[in-house]
Design a protein around this motif. Structure first.
Motif, PDB file in Angstrom:
ATOM      1  N   VAL A  30       0.850  -1.195   0.000  1.00 30.77           N
ATOM      2  CA  VAL A  30       0.000   0.000   0.000  1.00 30.77           C
ATOM      3  C   VAL A  30       0.883   1.242   0.000  1.00 30.77           C
ATOM      4  O   VAL A  30       0.676   2.172  -0.798  1.00 30.77           O
ATOM      5  CB  VAL A  30      -0.963   0.010   1.209  1.00 30.77           C
ATOM      6  N   ALA A  34       1.090   3.998  -3.039  1.00 31.09           N
ATOM      7  CA  ALA A  34       0.708   5.375  -2.711  1.00 31.09           C
ATOM      8  C   ALA A  34       1.870   6.331  -2.943  1.00 31.09           C
ATOM      9  O   ALA A  34       1.678   7.430  -3.461  1.00 31.09           O
ATOM     10  CB  ALA A  34       0.230   5.456  -1.259  1.00 31.09           C
ATOM     11  N   MET A  39      -2.891   5.329  -6.797  1.00 28.73           N
ATOM     12  CA  MET A  39      -3.878   5.217  -5.735  1.00 28.73           C
ATOM     13  C   MET A  39      -4.933   4.162  -6.030  1.00 28.73           C
ATOM     14  O   MET A  39      -5.585   3.666  -5.116  1.00 28.73           O
ATOM     15  CB  MET A  39      -4.520   6.576  -5.465  1.00 28.73           C
ATOM     16  N   ALA A  42      -3.263   1.097  -4.636  1.00 26.44           N
ATOM     17  CA  ALA A  42      -3.134   1.305  -3.191  1.00 26.44           C
ATOM     18  C   ALA A  42      -4.482   1.122  -2.513  1.00 26.44           C
ATOM     19  O   ALA A  42      -4.592   0.435  -1.492  1.00 26.44           O
ATOM     20  CB  ALA A  42      -2.567   2.695  -2.902  1.00 26.44           C
ATOM     21  N   ARG A  43      -5.527   1.731  -3.073  1.00 24.63           N
ATOM     22  CA  ARG A  43      -6.865   1.642  -2.476  1.00 24.63           C
ATOM     23  C   ARG A  43      -7.413   0.221  -2.519  1.00 24.63           C
ATOM     24  O   ARG A  43      -8.024  -0.254  -1.565  1.00 24.63           O
ATOM     25  CB  ARG A  43      -7.819   2.600  -3.201  1.00 24.63           C
ATOM     26  N   PHE A  46      -5.630  -1.628   0.181  1.00 24.98           N
ATOM     27  CA  PHE A  46      -6.068  -1.085   1.466  1.00 24.98           C
ATOM     28  C   PHE A  46      -7.441  -1.634   1.835  1.00 24.98           C
ATOM     29  O   PHE A  46      -7.671  -2.050   2.973  1.00 24.98           O
ATOM     30  CB  PHE A  46      -6.099   0.445   1.389  1.00 24.98           C
ATOM     31  N   LYS A  52      -6.267  -2.803   9.306  1.00 25.41           N
ATOM     32  CA  LYS A  52      -5.503  -1.672   8.793  1.00 25.41           C
ATOM     33  C   LYS A  52      -4.702  -1.049   9.933  1.00 25.41           C
ATOM     34  O   LYS A  52      -5.189  -0.919  11.047  1.00 25.41           O
ATOM     35  CB  LYS A  52      -6.448  -0.650   8.167  1.00 25.41           C
ATOM     36  N   MET A  60      -2.207   6.192   2.607  1.00 26.83           N
ATOM     37  CA  MET A  60      -3.360   6.535   1.776  1.00 26.83           C
ATOM     38  C   MET A  60      -3.630   8.043   1.823  1.00 26.83           C
ATOM     39  O   MET A  60      -3.829   8.674   0.785  1.00 26.83           O
ATOM     40  CB  MET A  60      -4.595   5.761   2.234  1.00 26.83           C
ATOM     41  N   TYR A  64      -3.271  10.568  -1.482  1.00 26.06           N
ATOM     42  CA  TYR A  64      -4.374  11.404  -1.970  1.00 26.06           C
ATOM     43  C   TYR A  64      -4.047  12.894  -1.880  1.00 26.06           C
ATOM     44  O   TYR A  64      -4.377  13.660  -2.778  1.00 26.06           O
ATOM     45  CB  TYR A  64      -5.665  11.104  -1.222  1.00 26.06           C
ATOM     46  N   MET A  73     -11.039   9.848  -0.858  1.00 29.47           N
ATOM     47  CA  MET A  73     -10.790   9.173   0.411  1.00 29.47           C
ATOM     48  C   MET A  73     -12.069   8.602   1.007  1.00 29.47           C
ATOM     49  O   MET A  73     -12.019   7.785   1.897  1.00 29.47           O
ATOM     50  CB  MET A  73     -10.122  10.123   1.406  1.00 29.47           C
TER      51      MET A  73
END
Length: 74
Positions: A30, A34, A39, A42-43, A46, A52, A60, A64, A73
């Motif tokens: 992640v 990022a 992203m 990554a998202r 995630f 988490k 994250m 962003y 987000m």
């Protein structure tokens, strides 16, 4: 290290070949995605994390913010 050299495809392949993954390995991926501004990946990772941690949340948010995309987000 993989993110530093822009080689997240290698990191992802290594992760996929792991017989046992951990929160630490997921967080590292992640953070790498990022850091490079990817992203989407990554998202995706995630969202798959069962637990988490603070490093994943921070990665994250940082990703962003760097892209100026705070609306994603949510």
């Amino acid at each position: 290290m993989y993110a530093k050299f822009g080689r997240m495809s290698c990191a992802s392949k290594l992760f996929d070949e792991m017989t046992e993954t951990s929160r630490v390995s997921l967080t590292a991926l992640v953070c790498g995605y990022a850091r490079l501004g990817d992203m989407g990946n990554a998202r995706r990772l995630f969202d798959q994390m069962p637990e988490k941690d603070l490093a994943a949340f921070n990665a994250m948010i940082d990703g962003y913010v760097k892209l100026g995309d705070m609306g994603s987000m949510r």
